[in-house]
Design a protein around this motif. Structure first.
Motif, PDB file in Angstrom:
ATOM      1  N   THR A 157      -8.862  -0.305  -0.102  1.00 36.50           N
ATOM      2  CA  THR A 157      -9.692  -1.444   0.914  1.00 36.50           C
ATOM      3  C   THR A 157      -9.590  -2.698   2.236  1.00 36.50           C
ATOM      4  O   THR A 157     -10.223  -2.651   2.154  1.00 36.50           O
ATOM      5  N   ASP A 158      -7.819  -2.712   2.008  1.00 35.86           N
ATOM      6  CA  ASP A 158      -7.863  -3.180   3.294  1.00 35.86           C
ATOM      7  C   ASP A 158      -8.124  -2.798   4.487  1.00 35.86           C
ATOM      8  O   ASP A 158      -7.619  -1.407   5.508  1.00 35.86           O
ATOM      9  N   PRO A 159      -8.745  -2.968   5.754  1.00 36.32           N
ATOM     10  CA  PRO A 159      -9.644  -2.019   6.872  1.00 36.32           C
ATOM     11  C   PRO A 159      -8.124  -1.974   7.570  1.00 36.32           C
ATOM     12  O   PRO A 159      -7.859  -0.689   8.247  1.00 36.32           O
ATOM     13  N   VAL A 160      -6.393  -2.747   7.673  1.00 36.51           N
ATOM     14  CA  VAL A 160      -5.506  -2.832   8.255  1.00 36.51           C
ATOM     15  C   VAL A 160      -4.730  -0.936   7.928  1.00 36.51           C
ATOM     16  O   VAL A 160      -4.420  -0.322   8.145  1.00 36.51           O
ATOM     17  N   ARG A 161      -4.633  -1.410   6.527  1.00 35.14           N
ATOM     18  CA  ARG A 161      -4.205  -0.022   5.238  1.00 35.14           C
ATOM     19  C   ARG A 161      -4.080   0.894   5.717  1.00 35.14           C
ATOM     20  O   ARG A 161      -3.667   1.714   5.419  1.00 35.14           O
ATOM     21  N   ARG A 162      -5.747   0.849   5.533  1.00 33.16           N
ATOM     22  CA  ARG A 162      -6.513   1.938   5.496  1.00 33.16           C
ATOM     23  C   ARG A 162      -6.434   2.969   6.723  1.00 33.16           C
ATOM     24  O   ARG A 162      -6.653   4.230   6.543  1.00 33.16           O
ATOM     25  N   PHE A 163      -6.949   1.419   7.589  1.00 31.67           N
ATOM     26  CA  PHE A 163      -6.749   2.297   9.084  1.00 31.67           C
ATOM     27  C   PHE A 163      -5.377   3.719   9.614  1.00 31.67           C
ATOM     28  O   PHE A 163      -4.933   4.933   9.867  1.00 31.67           O
ATOM     29  N   ILE A 164      -4.564   2.571   8.921  1.00 29.65           N
ATOM     30  CA  ILE A 164      -3.023   4.153   9.107  1.00 29.65           C
ATOM     31  C   ILE A 164      -2.064   4.155   8.041  1.00 29.65           C
ATOM     32  O   ILE A 164      -1.155   5.126   8.591  1.00 29.65           O
ATOM     33  N   SER A 165      -3.396   4.684   7.370  1.00 33.88           N
ATOM     34  CA  SER A 165      -2.794   4.963   5.876  1.00 33.88           C
ATOM     35  C   SER A 165      -3.176   7.082   6.152  1.00 33.88           C
ATOM     36  O   SER A 165      -4.399   7.134   6.454  1.00 33.88           O
ATOM     37  N   ASP A 166      -2.600   7.984   6.211  1.00 32.25           N
ATOM     38  CA  ASP A 166      -2.315   8.878   5.627  1.00 32.25           C
ATOM     39  C   ASP A 166      -2.452   9.440   4.326  1.00 32.25           C
ATOM     40  O   ASP A 166      -2.327   9.151   3.280  1.00 32.25           O
ATOM     41  N   GLY A 167      -2.252  10.571   4.521  1.00 31.84           N
ATOM     42  CA  GLY A 167      -2.972  11.878   2.836  1.00 31.84           C
ATOM     43  C   GLY A 167      -1.239  11.637   2.454  1.00 31.84           C
ATOM     44  O   GLY A 167      -0.745  11.218   1.504  1.00 31.84           O
ATOM     45  N   HIS A 168      -0.121  12.334   3.385  1.00 38.97           N
ATOM     46  CA  HIS A 168       0.793  11.310   2.967  1.00 38.97           C
ATOM     47  C   HIS A 168       1.326  10.475   1.624  1.00 38.97           C
ATOM     48  O   HIS A 168       1.696  10.640   1.224  1.00 38.97           O
ATOM     49  N   ASP A 169       0.484   8.883   3.130  1.00 44.17           N
ATOM     50  CA  ASP A 169       1.612   7.562   1.791  1.00 44.17           C
ATOM     51  C   ASP A 169       0.094   8.471   0.473  1.00 44.17           C
ATOM     52  O   ASP A 169       1.166   7.361  -0.364  1.00 44.17           O
ATOM     53  N   TYR A 170      -1.011   8.301   0.449  1.00 40.72           N
ATOM     54  CA  TYR A 170      -1.074   8.276  -0.928  1.00 40.72           C
ATOM     55  C   TYR A 170      -0.361   9.665  -1.835  1.00 40.72           C
ATOM     56  O   TYR A 170      -0.493   9.508  -3.106  1.00 40.72           O
ATOM     57  N   PHE A 171       0.522  10.551  -1.288  1.00 41.52           N
ATOM     58  CA  PHE A 171       0.943  11.691  -1.821  1.00 41.52           C
ATOM     59  C   PHE A 171       2.037  10.716  -2.407  1.00 41.52           C
ATOM     60  O   PHE A 171       2.199  10.992  -3.277  1.00 41.52           O
ATOM     61  N   ILE A 172       2.658  10.201  -1.642  1.00 45.34           N
ATOM     62  CA  ILE A 172       4.172  10.023  -2.003  1.00 45.34           C
ATOM     63  C   ILE A 172       3.703   8.603  -2.930  1.00 45.34           C
ATOM     64  O   ILE A 172       4.920   8.280  -3.418  1.00 45.34           O
ATOM     65  N   TRP A 173       2.566   7.881  -2.936  1.00 42.77           N
ATOM     66  CA  TRP A 173       2.022   7.635  -4.019  1.00 42.77           C
ATOM     67  C   TRP A 173       2.007   7.787  -5.379  1.00 42.77           C
ATOM     68  O   TRP A 173       2.884   7.813  -6.333  1.00 42.77           O
ATOM     69  N   VAL A 174       1.641   9.401  -5.488  1.00 40.64           N
ATOM     70  CA  VAL A 174       1.484   9.668  -6.618  1.00 40.64           C
ATOM     71  C   VAL A 174       2.617  10.020  -6.813  1.00 40.64           C
ATOM     72  O   VAL A 174       3.200   9.795  -8.077  1.00 40.64           O
ATOM     73  N   ILE A 175       3.251  10.722  -6.136  1.00 40.99           N
ATOM     74  CA  ILE A 175       5.416  11.134  -6.466  1.00 40.99           C
ATOM     75  C   ILE A 175       5.761  10.061  -7.029  1.00 40.99           C
ATOM     76  O   ILE A 175       6.675  10.598  -8.165  1.00 40.99           O
ATOM     77  N   SER A 176       6.018   9.203  -6.325  1.00 50.04           N
ATOM     78  CA  SER A 176       6.279   7.519  -7.621  1.00 50.04           C
ATOM     79  C   SER A 176       6.181   6.874  -8.564  1.00 50.04           C
ATOM     80  O   SER A 176       6.308   6.211  -9.241  1.00 50.04           O
ATOM     81  N   PHE A 177       4.868   7.314  -8.585  1.00 52.72           N
ATOM     82  CA  PHE A 177       3.950   6.926 -10.244  1.00 52.72           C
ATOM     83  C   PHE A 177       4.063   7.695 -10.677  1.00 52.72           C
ATOM     84  O   PHE A 177       4.294   7.702 -12.035  1.00 52.72           O
ATOM     85  N   LEU A 178       4.287   8.918 -10.386  1.00 50.57           N
ATOM     86  CA  LEU A 178       4.193   9.911 -11.954  1.00 50.57           C
ATOM     87  C   LEU A 178       5.233   9.273 -12.901  1.00 50.57           C
ATOM     88  O   LEU A 178       5.291   9.789 -13.899  1.00 50.57           O
ATOM     89  N   PRO A 179       6.824   9.839 -12.557  1.00 47.19           N
ATOM     90  CA  PRO A 179       7.541   9.399 -13.545  1.00 47.19           C
ATOM     91  C   PRO A 179       7.707   7.597 -14.301  1.00 47.19           C
ATOM     92  O   PRO A 179       7.908   7.976 -14.954  1.00 47.19           O
ATOM     93  N   LEU A 180       7.199   6.580 -13.391  1.00 48.45           N
ATOM     94  CA  LEU A 180       6.649   5.795 -14.515  1.00 48.45           C
ATOM     95  C   LEU A 180       5.656   6.019 -15.198  1.00 48.45           C
ATOM     96  O   LEU A 180       5.899   5.437 -16.334  1.00 48.45           O
ATOM     97  N   LEU A 181       4.910   6.600 -15.527  1.00 47.36           N
ATOM     98  CA  LEU A 181       3.741   6.729 -16.324  1.00 47.36           C
ATOM     99  C   LEU A 181       4.745   7.756 -17.469  1.00 47.36           C
ATOM    100  O   LEU A 181       4.069   6.968 -18.453  1.00 47.36           O
ATOM    101  N   THR A 182       4.815   8.886 -16.739  1.00 46.72           N
ATOM    102  CA  THR A 182       5.489   9.912 -18.104  1.00 46.72           C
ATOM    103  C   THR A 182       6.457   8.776 -18.274  1.00 46.72           C
ATOM    104  O   THR A 182       6.786   9.719 -20.300  1.00 46.72           O
ATOM    105  N   GLY A 183       7.525   8.558 -18.092  1.00 46.38           N
ATOM    106  CA  GLY A 183       9.009   7.495 -18.595  1.00 46.38           C
ATOM    107  C   GLY A 183       7.625   6.631 -20.121  1.00 46.38           C
ATOM    108  O   GLY A 183       8.220   6.579 -21.058  1.00 46.38           O
ATOM    109  N   TYR A 184       6.762   5.899 -18.850  1.00 46.27           N
ATOM    110  CA  TYR A 184       5.901   4.843 -20.106  1.00 46.27           C
ATOM    111  C   TYR A 184       5.511   5.791 -21.580  1.00 46.27           C
ATOM    112  O   TYR A 184       5.820   5.360 -23.144  1.00 46.27           O
ATOM    113  N   LEU A 185       5.074   6.868 -20.777  1.00 46.92           N
ATOM    114  CA  LEU A 185       3.951   7.394 -22.559  1.00 46.92           C
ATOM    115  C   LEU A 185       5.324   8.101 -23.394  1.00 46.92           C
ATOM    116  O   LEU A 185       4.969   8.189 -24.682  1.00 46.92           O
TER     117      LEU A 185
END
Lengths: 125, 419, 221, 360
Positions: free
Chosen positions: C137-165
């Motif tokens: 949502t933030d204009p600056v963040r959105r402007f400088i982000s690319d697919g790689h940023d969202y990809f590593i977010w998912v990769i980092s989030f998965l261990p937390l989610l699966t661990g919690y479940l």
């Protein structure tokens, strides 16, 4: 023994006491019977002892001798019965808590009554 | 070589351990945006500092990483095109004053402004530079000063100063302790600085001189970002200083001149100097500490002080001006963020020499304007001719009632007369 | 016999971990050594103050928000710090994790109570989701982000989610969830050195270099 | 052995009353882990249940499964053999031997074609057929022959279900499970090393009572016994939740009965009825005796990285892997750095010297 163990055994008996309470309520209100099979629950022998000593003994004590010995007793809470089977082919005691007016297994069965009647008539003839 | 290959080549030339560490560290948190006045004043995300180094990062990825090379070999890498260079030229030159605030705040420790300085090398080499800056540099290389100030002009000014102060200005004195450099702005617009120097050195009994062959302190090569040209300009000073056998060279009240001669100089020419480089404020503070400066009277006006970026963040000259001001006034009202993290005037890093960037420069001056207005004073002291010029223009643009003074000349006013 | 969850779990704990660890060590070492071997030119300008100590100081100082910056982006700071701190706590202070690390490192240390870890996991996931929303949502963040940023977010989030479940025995049978959790961690280990996640090691060099460059000019950063 | 002879007939012949029969039904319900409300249904089914013929084959095994079932407490093996089923072939328990025994098997197969239950313990070697033979017939052949006309197959023990110990690395006999060979028959897996006696007899009782195979999980195990993990039903679970763990077998935590996770307990990933059915006539189960669950009812439990390593621990030795990775990393770095440096040197060589011409 460490006090933590005691806490743990209490923890396993207490939910069953709650279940008994709810079953007794159902019995009082709707005349609905419940059976709890203690052998299917993850309880240690201390858990079972703890539970049975809390329930205590009431006025009725029955022994059934068919395919091994079974004992029934009403606990200090009327309507709460303990049933213990000692099957003739096993040394493991099976324990049930029955919440009912009277354990149904103790009631005479139609087939057995007929059989008994025949035998009585045989004696009398 | 085509211009974009020249640019790529120039990027690769500068890769080292720190570049590699920097390019691996960014996670695009964007915090640098909050530190950049071009971003805060325009709210345009393209001025986010880390975005400005995108092309150099691309070069690093393609040429210095395994995956990048692999992608390039199968044609999947995004090439650096002339269009890219033209597009980025506008943010790298017009939208960055190399103020260095971003380098101070980056949680990953990326020296973003340092990278932008290096990235400019590639823009210069591939001729993607603002015209104004190019022409100023050409003048500096050919005439000796970006403003075209030559020796006769200097000598004429010196005559005026000598007449005003009654002191003689030493020129080409061999064996003097200190060689003073000047910025052309000081020669043309603020000659009172030269008078102040003469008065102070006379008062403190400092042996000093100017050099007829090396008086210009500003370094257009540094501003445009060409080490080749910057080295040539530094060599002029070095040979002048060596010829006169001085022990010290004084960088004037000019920000980038200090960076050029003090921090980049020896590295540009590839050998250590035979003399020490000192900023005029450092020297004055040293004289003060030695008890060689005596002031009389007090300036009872309230004023504020603008920290030139190249002096505070990029030079470590923070307390010196405050000590010096403390000698003759208690009227300093610090602006918000004063000191190391003070905001840029908006004219550094070549922006003030780049007419194309003028509108943008006025927009971002709003930051300084707010800072000044926050103090509620109408007088501003600073210690950089370029900042002084930029603030004067900004104040005029916004119709501000602002009086701007150079620190050295103000100090000179309160010197105790010599017996 | 078809692949069942226990076989998957055994693979994850065995060969899977072996590969992941090998790639992680290889990649991290490769990154660090190639970085160092590029070298830096000796700086010929005399330093105003000690550069090495300044570099070390900056390595530590940049863990805290820069002066005056916190109020400019409080959400980013809070969520960012919470996420990193949470990830660190969960990784290093949950009993099963300590047991796993003990195998690799040969020593262990006291754990935090499971209730603390569970709560930390929830907070950490919330922080990560906040960061994601901010990035979008933030204009600056959105402007400088690319697919790689969202990809590593998912990769980092998965261990937390699966661990919690897995811990809560939710969604999938525990064995399968545990296997997925370990596999997600292995994916993270494999990708760490080869993506922007490599900042986990690079920032220490970056901070040191910029800290000493700025420090030698007499400025602490 | 009349096919019309029902279990009810048999019990009545022993003089057991209807009340006694109902009591027997309630015990059966307990055994099958069915709720007491199903007792009338069980009674109805048992009234007409017939005694099936059972053929029990033992392959690469240790007789632990038979040892276990002979210690079954409810029902005992005697009552099982004589009351519920007709055990027509079991080479450890039967009196006959040699050709007479094989003849009994063939007779039972003929008499009860497509009706008999085949019980198998032990894994089947597929390497050299000579690795394990009975009366000159190799295991695989005997299994295929006997399975052909079986109504259902019960694989007991982890060897028969998943290969078990013979299958463990490096599996010298190339041992496989029953389900790896027989694909066209219903197979009920009753894993465990050994399986809990009441679970083995319970599966037979279920077949006897309902004439069908029970609901199975994805590993072919009856859900009624293998539906919960040991961890789910463990009385020490509260300690796990609180993070209280025994660190060694003799520390204060172990004495206080804390969770055995760190001592390698595989309870969280092991599905079996130990925590409720228990062992040794209902006395206790391993965790209750202070030993971590070794996960014996799961495939490949021998190769899961050590019985005393926690579930979260990697099962491989780290040293060599790490050393190899470090060596590879160092070599790759030196090589890559040489490339980087040459790229830099090349760039420096191609340096475009900026002159005033560039300032036009």
């Amino acid at each position: 023994m460490n006090s933590a163990v005691k806490v743990c055994t209490h923890q396993n008996a207490i939910p069953i006491l709650h279940e008994i309470k709810h079953a007794l309520l159902k019995l009082a209100e709707n005349n609905q019977a419940t059976t709890i099979d203690l052998s299917s629950l993850p309880m240690t022998s201390q858990d079972t002892e703890q539970l049975l000593s809390t329930l205590g003994k009431g006025e009725v004590n029955v022994t059934l001798t068919s395919a091994g010995e079974s004992t029934f007793w009403e606990t200090q809470f009327p309507g709460v019965w303990v049933t213990q089977h000692q099957p003739h082919f096993s040394s493991k005691q099976l324990t049930y808590i029955e919440i009912c007016l009277f354990p149904s297994l103790l009631m005479a069965q139609q087939a057995d009554i007929t059989d008994g009647l025949n035998r009585l008539q045989e004696i009398m003839s | 070589m085509s211009t974009n290959t020249i640019a790529l080549n120039a990027f690769v030339e500068q890769m080292d351990s720190s570049m590699s560490a920097y390019f691996q560290s960014c996670t695009h948190c964007g915090l640098c945006a909050e530190a950049c006045l071009f971003q805060t004043e325009t709210q345009d995300p393209k001025y986010t500092p880390i975005h400005k180094i995108e092309l150099m990062k691309r070069a690093w990825q393609q040429e210095m990483t395994l995956t990048g090379k692999l992608l390039k070999s199968i044609g999947l890498a995004k090439p650096i095109t002339d269009d890219d260079l033209s597009e980025w030229e506008k943010v790298v030159y017009d939208g960055c004053t190399l103020c260095g605030r971003c380098s101070m705040v980056c949680p990953a420790g990326i020296d973003i402004s340092g990278i932008i300085r290096k990235a400019r090398e590639a823009f210069v080499a591939s001729k993607h530079t603002p015209e104004g800056l190019r022409h100023g540099t050409k003048r500096a290389m050919e005439l000796g000063s970006p403003m075209g100030v030559q020796l006769p002009a200097l000598l004429a000014q010196l005559k005026h100063v000598e007449k005003d102060t009654g002191l003689s200005i030493p020129v080409d004195v061999e064996g003097a302790d200190y060689l003073a450099l000047l910025s052309s702005m000081e020669i043309m617009y603020y000659p009172e600085y030269i008078g102040a120097l003469a008065k102070i050195f006379d008062h403190a009994n400092v042996s000093w001189t100017l050099c007829s062959e090396a008086f210009e302190a500003t370094n257009a090569g540094i501003q445009i970002g060409s080490s080749d040209l910057a080295a040539e300009l530094v060599e002029r000073i070095v040979s002048g200083a060596e010829k006169l056998k001085v022990k010290h060279v004084i960088s004037p009240e000019c920000g980038h001149a200090y960076t050029a001669i003090r921090w980049e100089g020896p590295n540009l020419i590839g050998r250590p100097f035979s003399f020490h480089v000192i900023h005029i404020l450092e020297l004055l503070d040293q004289l003060r500490a030695e008890g060689r400066l005596k002031t009389t009277g007090s300036w009872d006006e309230s004023f504020t002080f603008h920290d030139p970026c190249q002096l505070v963040r990029k030079g470590g000259v923070v307390q010196e001006p405050r000590h010096l001001m403390g000698m003759f006034t208690t009227g300093l009202k610090e602006m918000p963020d004063a000191g190391v993290m003070n905001w840029c005037c908006g004219g550094g890093g070549g922006v003030s020499a780049n007419p194309r960037a003028e509108d943008l420069k006025h927009i971002v001056f709003n930051k300084k304007k707010n800072q000044i207005e926050h103090t509620g004073v109408n007088t501003l002291v600073t210690a950089c001719a370029n900042c002084r010029m930029t603030i004067e223009e900004g104040a005029e643009h916004y119709n501000m009632d602002l009086n701007i003074i150079g620190l050295t000349e103000k100090l000179a006013e309160y010197l105790e007369p010599n017996q | 016999m078809n692949i069942d969850s226990i076989t998957l779990l055994n693979w994850a704990r065995g060969s899977g971990f072996e590969w992941a660890l090998a790639i992680f060590i290889f990649g991290t070492l490769y990154r660090v050594l190639t970085l160092l071997m590029l070298g830096r030119k000796r700086n010929l300008a005399p330093a105003k103050s000690a550069e090495t100590s300044a570099g070390v100081r900056t390595v530590f100082r940049r863990f805290a928000p820069a002066k005056g910056l916190f109020s400019k982006a409080p959400l980013l700071h809070i969520a960012g710090i919470t996420f990193h701190l949470g990830f660190f706590l969960i990784l290093f202070f949950y009993t099963p994790h300590i047991e796993a690390l003990k195998t690799v490192l040969g020593f262990s240390w006291p754990a935090l109570p499971n209730s603390v870890i569970t709560a930390t996991t929830v907070v950490t996931m919330i922080a990560m989701i906040t960061l994601l929303i901010y990035r979008i949502t933030d204009p600056v963040r959105r402007f400088i982000s690319d697919g790689h940023d969202y990809f590593i977010w998912v990769i980092s989030f998965l261990p937390l989610l699966t661990g919690y479940l897995a811990f809560n025995h939710a969604l999938l049978p525990y064995t399968l969830m545990l296997a997925l959790h370990i596999l997600s961690v292995e994916l993270l280990m494999v990708l760490l050195p080869f993506t922007r996640l490599g900042h986990f090691i690079a920032i220490f060099f970056a901070r040191f270099y910029s800290g000493s460059d700025i420090g030698r000019k007499g400025v602490s950063s | 052995m009349s096919k019309q002879y029902t279990l009810m007939d048999h019990l009545q012949g022993q003089g057991i009353t209807r009340r006694g029969f109902l009591k027997f039904c309630s015990i059966t319900a307990t055994m099958l882990a069915l709720p007491p409300s199903l007792i009338p249904q069980i009674a109805k089914a048992l009234e007409s249940a017939k005694r099936p013929s059972v053929i029990w084959l033992s392959f690469q095994e240790c007789t632990g499964c038979t040892e276990s079932i002979t210690r079954s407490h409810a029902p005992t093996i005697e009552s099982l053999i004589f009351d519920f089923i007709s055990l027509d072939y079991h080479h450890t328990l039967q009196a006959a031997s040699g050709h007479a025994a094989e003849a009994a098997r063939e007779q039972a197969m003929k008499d009860n074609e497509d009706q008999y239950i085949l019980v198998v313990d032990g894994s089947i070697p597929t390497g050299n057929p000579g690795f394990s033979t009975i009366a000159g017939i190799d295991n695989k052949q005997m299994l295929i022959d006997t399975a052909k006309h079986a109504a259902a197959i019960v694989a007991v023990g982890t060897c028969a279900t998943y290969g078990g110990l013979p299958h463990a690395d490096p599996n010298p006999t190339n041992a496989v499970a029953v389900s790896d060979i027989i694909k066209d028959k219903p197979i009920i897996n009753v894993p465990g090393c050994p399986p809990i006696p009441i679970v083995m007899t319970g599966v037979l009782a279920h077949f006897l009572t309902f004439g069908t195979i029970p609901d199975l999980d994805d590993l072919g195990r009856p859900k009624m016994f293998y539906g919960n993990s040991i961890h789910d039903r463990c009385y020490r679970r509260p300690f796990y939740e609180k993070g209280l763990f025994a660190e060694t077998f003799d520390d204060e935590g172990a004495k206080a009965g804390w969770c055995l996770f760190k001592l390698g307990c595989k309870g969280p990933t092991t599905y079996n009825a130990c925590a409720t059915a228990k062992w040794n006539e209902g006395t206790s189960f391993p965790i209750e005796a202070g030993a971590p669950c070794i996960g014996c009812s799961q495939p490949d439990f021998w190769d899961n990285g050590g019985f005393y390593n926690a579930l979260s621990q990697p099962t491989i030795s780290i040293g060599e892997t790490a050393a190899a990775a470090i060596a590879a990393g160092a070599v790759a770095s030196v090589a890559a750095s040489a490339i980087h440096k040459s790229a830099k040197a090349k760039a420096a060589k191609k340096h475009h010297t900026v002159t005033t011409d560039d300032m036009e």
